[in-house]
Design a protein around this motif. Structure first.
Motif, PDB file in Angstrom:
ATOM      1  N   ALA A 106      -1.403  -3.537 -17.695  1.00 54.89           N
ATOM      2  CA  ALA A 106      -2.319  -2.820 -16.805  1.00 54.89           C
ATOM      3  C   ALA A 106      -1.656  -2.513 -15.468  1.00 54.89           C
ATOM      4  O   ALA A 106      -1.924  -1.467 -14.863  1.00 54.89           O
ATOM      5  CB  ALA A 106      -3.589  -3.643 -16.584  1.00 54.89           C
ATOM      6  N   GLY A 107      -0.784  -3.397 -15.005  1.00 54.91           N
ATOM      7  CA  GLY A 107      -0.114  -3.207 -13.722  1.00 54.91           C
ATOM      8  C   GLY A 107       1.222  -2.516 -13.819  1.00 54.91           C
ATOM      9  O   GLY A 107       1.986  -2.476 -12.840  1.00 54.91           O
ATOM     10  N   SER A 108       1.525  -1.965 -14.998  1.00 46.88           N
ATOM     11  CA  SER A 108       2.788  -1.248 -15.236  1.00 46.88           C
ATOM     12  C   SER A 108       4.006  -2.105 -14.930  1.00 46.88           C
ATOM     13  O   SER A 108       5.040  -1.618 -14.457  1.00 46.88           O
ATOM     14  CB  SER A 108       2.844   0.044 -14.389  1.00 46.88           C
ATOM     15  N   ALA A 109       3.887  -3.404 -15.190  1.00 47.15           N
ATOM     16  CA  ALA A 109       5.015  -4.319 -15.018  1.00 47.15           C
ATOM     17  C   ALA A 109       5.782  -4.440 -16.334  1.00 47.15           C
ATOM     18  O   ALA A 109       5.311  -4.015 -17.395  1.00 47.15           O
ATOM     19  CB  ALA A 109       4.519  -5.686 -14.562  1.00 47.15           C
ATOM     20  N   THR A 110       6.956  -5.025 -16.254  1.00 44.29           N
ATOM     21  CA  THR A 110       7.807  -5.166 -17.432  1.00 44.29           C
ATOM     22  C   THR A 110       7.352  -6.348 -18.282  1.00 44.29           C
ATOM     23  O   THR A 110       7.204  -7.462 -17.785  1.00 44.29           O
ATOM     24  CB  THR A 110       9.273  -5.390 -17.011  1.00 44.29           C
TER      25      THR A 110
END
Length: 317
Positions: A106-110
């Protein structure tokens, strides 16, 4: 620490349900013993903490990374409370990992998918089978070794032995689950700019061990009834075999492989394995099916709650 506390009371049944159901220990004595063993087990190694803190996701630094950590924990807490309410022994470990993955997406993290596959998915699939087969084999060995023994004397002996096997199970739970929370705390400290390096600060382990022990002592009676009585009615030798099998798997997975496996999965399948030596129909497979369904839904369920939580948190950032 709220997640850690829910982990403690959610998973206390894993360590002591069989000992209580066989009357090897009284409920409060069992909970006290489990709380102490949980606390000690938390200091037995940090490989699981390293896996959870570094091997699952790689969030950005700053407020976005902290929001991801918070959302992941909210997702795991929500799933723990939901399954506790229905008395289903689901995995707090996989709820946490599902929360981390859901919040990261959701947070566009890896998301470190190789770590998720190697350290989570493969052990998640293998450990229940090892618990089932290991419990079955150990119970067959016990039945053969004590085939000519007096049943009453044998039951009394295994009732005493269950004190040791339950303590070993609680120790393995501390090794696994307190370390997972410590790993998330270090992850949050790192993305917040408060920690550098690869080690885990001693105060993080201390507070994680203390809180999970308090949660364990508070007890999770709904799940305890499911594990101790609803799957199969256990006698002391069966309880000893199930706890010994599960404790061994937790120790090897945590110390040797650093794999964050589920204490719930291994003790539940070990109970099924020892029960199946009596006869297959002795295991209430309908209850077992409900439990396995909760297992399958745990990671995506916690991940969805975590993703929604992240979007809500993000609105106020």
């Amino acid at each position: 620490m709220v997640f850690n506390y829910t982990n403690g009371f959610h998973d206390s049944a894993n360590a002591i349900a069989t000992s209580i159901s066989t009357r090897a220990l009284t409920p409060r004595v069992a909970l006290g013993m489990a709380a102490v063993a949980n606390f000690v087990g938390a200091f037995a190694g940090q490989r699981v903490a390293d896996t959870v803190g570094k091997g699952i996701i790689d969030p950005p630094s700053g407020s976005t990374g902290l929001a991801i950590c918070a959302a992941a924990l909210i997702g795991a807490i929500g799933w723990n409370l939901l399954t506790w309410w229905f008395g289903l022994p689901s995995s707090s470990s996989h709820a946490l990992i599902g929360g981390l993955v859901g919040a990261a997406l959701a947070g566009s993290a890896t998301v470190l998918w190789s770590g998720v596959w190697d350290k989570v998915v493969i052990p998640m699939i293998l450990s229940p089978f090892v618990g089932l087969i290991g419990g079955y084999i150990l119970m067959l060995v016990i039945l053969w070794l004590f085939r000519r023994s007096n049943p009453g004397k044998t039951a009394r002996g295994f009732r005493s032995a269950q004190t040791v096997s339950a303590a070993a199970m609680a120790f393995g739970h501390g090794l696994q689950d307190a370390s997972k929370t410590a790993g998330v705390v270090v992850l949050a400290l790192t993305v917040g700019g408060y920690h550098t390096g690869s080690g885990i600060p001693p105060w993080v382990l201390l507070i994680s061990a203390t809180v999970i022990s308090l949660g364990t002592y508070s007890g999770g009676w709904r799940i305890m009834r499911t594990l101790g009585r609803r799957i199969i009615h256990l006698d002391p030798p069966q309880g000893f075999a199930a706890e010994t099998t599960a404790a061994s798997i937790l120790w090897i997975a945590g110390r040797v492989f650093g794999a964050p496996i589920s204490t719930t999965h291994v003790i539940t399948t070990a109970i099924m394995g020892v029960g199946a030596t009596k006869r297959l129909s002795a295991v209430r497979w309908g209850v077992a099916t409900n439990i396995v369904t909760a297992w399958v839904l745990t990671m995506p369920g916690a991940g969805i709650v975590a993703a929604v939580s992240y979007f809500v948190i993000h609105l106020f950032m």
